[in-house]
Scaffold this active site. Structure first.
Site, PDB file in Angstrom:
ATOM      1  N   GLY A   1      30.488 -11.381  -0.804  1.00  0.00           N
ATOM      2  CA  GLY A   1      30.775 -12.207  -1.972  1.00  0.00           C
ATOM      3  C   GLY A   1      31.442 -13.516  -1.599  1.00  0.00           C
TER       4      GLY A   1
ATOM      5  N   GLY B   1      32.464 -15.872  -3.801  1.00  0.00           N
ATOM      6  CA  GLY B   1      33.103 -16.458  -4.968  1.00  0.00           C
ATOM      7  C   GLY B   1      34.479 -16.978  -4.602  1.00  0.00           C
ATOM      8  N   PHE B   2      35.343 -17.120  -5.584  1.00  0.00           N
ATOM      9  CA  PHE B   2      36.667 -17.682  -5.327  1.00  0.00           C
ATOM     10  C   PHE B   2      37.472 -16.828  -4.357  1.00  0.00           C
ATOM     11  CE2 PHE B   2      35.756 -19.682  -9.471  1.00  0.00           C
ATOM     12  CZ  PHE B   2      35.976 -20.998  -9.131  1.00  0.00           C
TER      13      PHE B   2
ATOM     14  N   VAL C   1      23.761  -6.547  -0.812  1.00  0.00           N
ATOM     15  CA  VAL C   1      24.241  -5.243  -0.350  1.00  0.00           C
ATOM     16  C   VAL C   1      23.697  -4.141  -1.258  1.00  0.00           C
ATOM     17  CG1 VAL C   1      26.291  -3.801  -0.045  1.00  0.00           C
ATOM     18  CG2 VAL C   1      26.302  -6.182   0.719  1.00  0.00           C
TER      19      VAL C   1
ATOM     20  N   GLU D   1      33.861 -22.416 -25.938  1.00  0.00           N
ATOM     21  CA  GLU D   1      33.459 -23.659 -25.278  1.00  0.00           C
ATOM     22  C   GLU D   1      31.989 -23.968 -25.535  1.00  0.00           C
ATOM     23  OE1 GLU D   1      36.825 -23.385 -21.730  1.00  0.00           O
ATOM     24  OE2 GLU D   1      34.844 -22.492 -21.450  1.00  0.00           O
TER      25      GLU D   1
ATOM     26  N   ASP E   1      37.399 -10.075  -9.619  1.00  0.00           N
ATOM     27  CA  ASP E   1      36.939  -9.364 -10.812  1.00  0.00           C
ATOM     28  C   ASP E   1      36.521  -7.931 -10.507  1.00  0.00           C
ATOM     29  OD1 ASP E   1      37.319 -11.729 -12.077  1.00  0.00           O
ATOM     30  OD2 ASP E   1      35.217 -12.184 -12.401  1.00  0.00           O
TER      31      ASP E   1
ATOM     32  N   ALA F   1      39.682 -17.349 -12.116  1.00  0.00           N
ATOM     33  CA  ALA F   1      39.595 -17.967 -10.795  1.00  0.00           C
ATOM     34  C   ALA F   1      40.928 -18.018 -10.046  1.00  0.00           C
ATOM     35  CB  ALA F   1      38.996 -19.370 -10.920  1.00  0.00           C
TER      36      ALA F   1
END
Length: 431
Positions: free
Chosen positions: A16, A18-19, A84, A176, A305, A321
């Site tokens: 992963g 991500g952040f 994976v 948003e 997450d 994040a």
């Protein structure tokens, strides 16, 4: 806790980018460490601004960066574009969908979250969520095509359905999206169409809970509700969608024709819990210890997450994040301490940096605990915070210039339909 001995070429596998995964790899260097970073996409995505790609404010390239480019000067990092399939914790192997297997000494899983349709996965074909660039461009394409098709048709019922947007879920993403879509229809597009009045667009924001933005204080939630009302958004709280189909949604037993449905109602963790045969919470997040490792496997860490970490005053760290980045930096410290034989850092504690949400171009809310902001000042604080967290000078400059141009010109620049209709169905949303 067992110490990892300092062995030549200790192999760290990170799943992963991500952040959490990116922060970990960027923070961790050691001469005896070899890192393999696996992701099913070739780019890192700045998810907090993904809705702005979906609503034509920003192009995808402003919020995504090739992973290989980020680590081109890191000879100790190997990047694999792969997915994976499973983890063999006994043999210390990660198995890929290609059939290949990678051995690891230490494993970090930071695979984020995915959409949850609460047992109705078939709804995903009609109501895309917003977790990846593909989701954003799909929503953007469907939205723009709806206006174009409304311009073409003389069927008033069909035109109304095309100009009805139903957003399911009123967390920050839903709010948003609703604000920007309404602004686009009422302020940007009216002068560009001749046969329709885009100001007749109906934007529905539907929330099963009692109020929107439930994670915010009630006062800020009420402000956001009023701001959405001024933008012409219809907010329906306390109502759950019971059916989603190609021609609309069912709400309170009534069919609402809507050709554009966007899912912002729920997320579920990745399959990491199943891979590891580990304890999970209701959302499928892996329960981790105070150092973010998995019980019974002190060489396996789960972050972001994907993890249920009681690191916020006895509560789980939020799936945002800043929490993921903090977990990545912390885990880098843990692994470095093990490699060098130094004492482990204290237990992970999440430091809350505040919550933000925007409502259109000129309003936002910000919650910093004792300090709460609304309106323009909250919007500017939100904007500066997001620009700061973007990767690279070019990206920060591009986004800042794009926002400044939008404010001056009143135009959204990324209004391109880049895919053709599916010739077998005639449905542009499935191209």
């Amino acid at each position: 806790m067992n110490q990892v001995s300092t062995v030549k070429e200790h192999h760290l596998v990170v799943v992963g980018a991500g952040f959490a995964g990116l922060s970990l790899v960027k923070a961790l260097r050691h001469p005896d460490l070899r890192i393999t970073l696996i992701d099913k996409r070739n780019h890192h995505l700045f998810q907090p601004l993904l809705y702005q790609v979906a609503t034509t404010i920003l192009p995808p390239s402003d919020i995504a960066w090739p992973i290989r480019g980020l680590f081109r000067n890191r000879k100790d990092v190997t990047t694999l574009l792969a997915e994976v399939e499973d983890v063999n914790t006994q043999r210390h192997e990660v198995r890929l969908t290609t059939g290949a297997a990678l051995s690891y000494d230490t494993l970090v899983i930071a695979t984020g979250a995915q959409h949850s349709y609460f047992g109705h996965d078939a709804w995903s074909a009609h109501a895309p969520g917003l977790k990846a660039l593909e989701d954003a461009t799909t929503i953007r394409r469907r939205m723009l095509r709806a206006f174009e098709q409304a311009e073409l048709t003389d069927d008033m019922a069909e035109r109304h359905a095309l100009l009805t947007f139903a957003i399911v879920g009123a967390g920050p993403t839903g709010v948003e999206l609703a604000g920007i879509i309404s602004e686009l229809a009422r302020m940007i597009l009216p002068q560009e169409f001749r046969r329709i009045d885009t100001r007749e667009t109906e934007v529905l924001l539907i929330e099963a809970g009692p109020r929107i933005l439930a994670a915010f204080p009630e006062g800020l939630s009420a402000y956001a509700n009023r701001a959405l009302d001024r933008l012409g958004v219809t907010v329906r709280t306390g109502h759950a969608v019971t059916e989603v189909a190609g021609d609309g949604i069912v709400l309170d037993g009534k069919m609402i024709p809507a050709r554009n449905v966007i899912w912002a109602a729920g997320v579920a963790a990745s399959p990491a819990g199943r891979w590891l045969n580990a304890e999970t919470d209701r959302a499928g997040r892996v329960v981790v210890g105070t150092d973010l490792s998995v019980a019974g496997h002190d060489n396996i860490f789960v972050l972001g997450d994907t993890a249920h970490a009681l690191a916020w005053d006895g509560n789980p760290a939020p799936g945002i994040a800043p929490a993921a980045k903090q977990a990545g930096f912390y885990t880098a410290k843990v692994i470095r301490a093990r490699l060098t034989g130094r004492p482990a850092p204290p237990p992970f504690r999440y430091r809350h940096m505040g919550n933000h949400a925007t409502i259109g171009r000129n309003a936002a809310i910000a919650d910093f605990g004792r300090v709460r902001l609304t309106g323009w000042i909250a919007w500017w604080v939100w904007g500066m915070a997001h620009i700061y967290f973007l990767i690279g000078t070019r990206s920060r400059a591009a986004v800042a210039i794009g926002w400044f141009w939008t404010l001056l010109s009143g135009q959204y620049s990324a209004r391109l339909i880049t895919q053709r209709d599916d010739p077998t169905t005639g449905d542009p949303s499935r191209s």
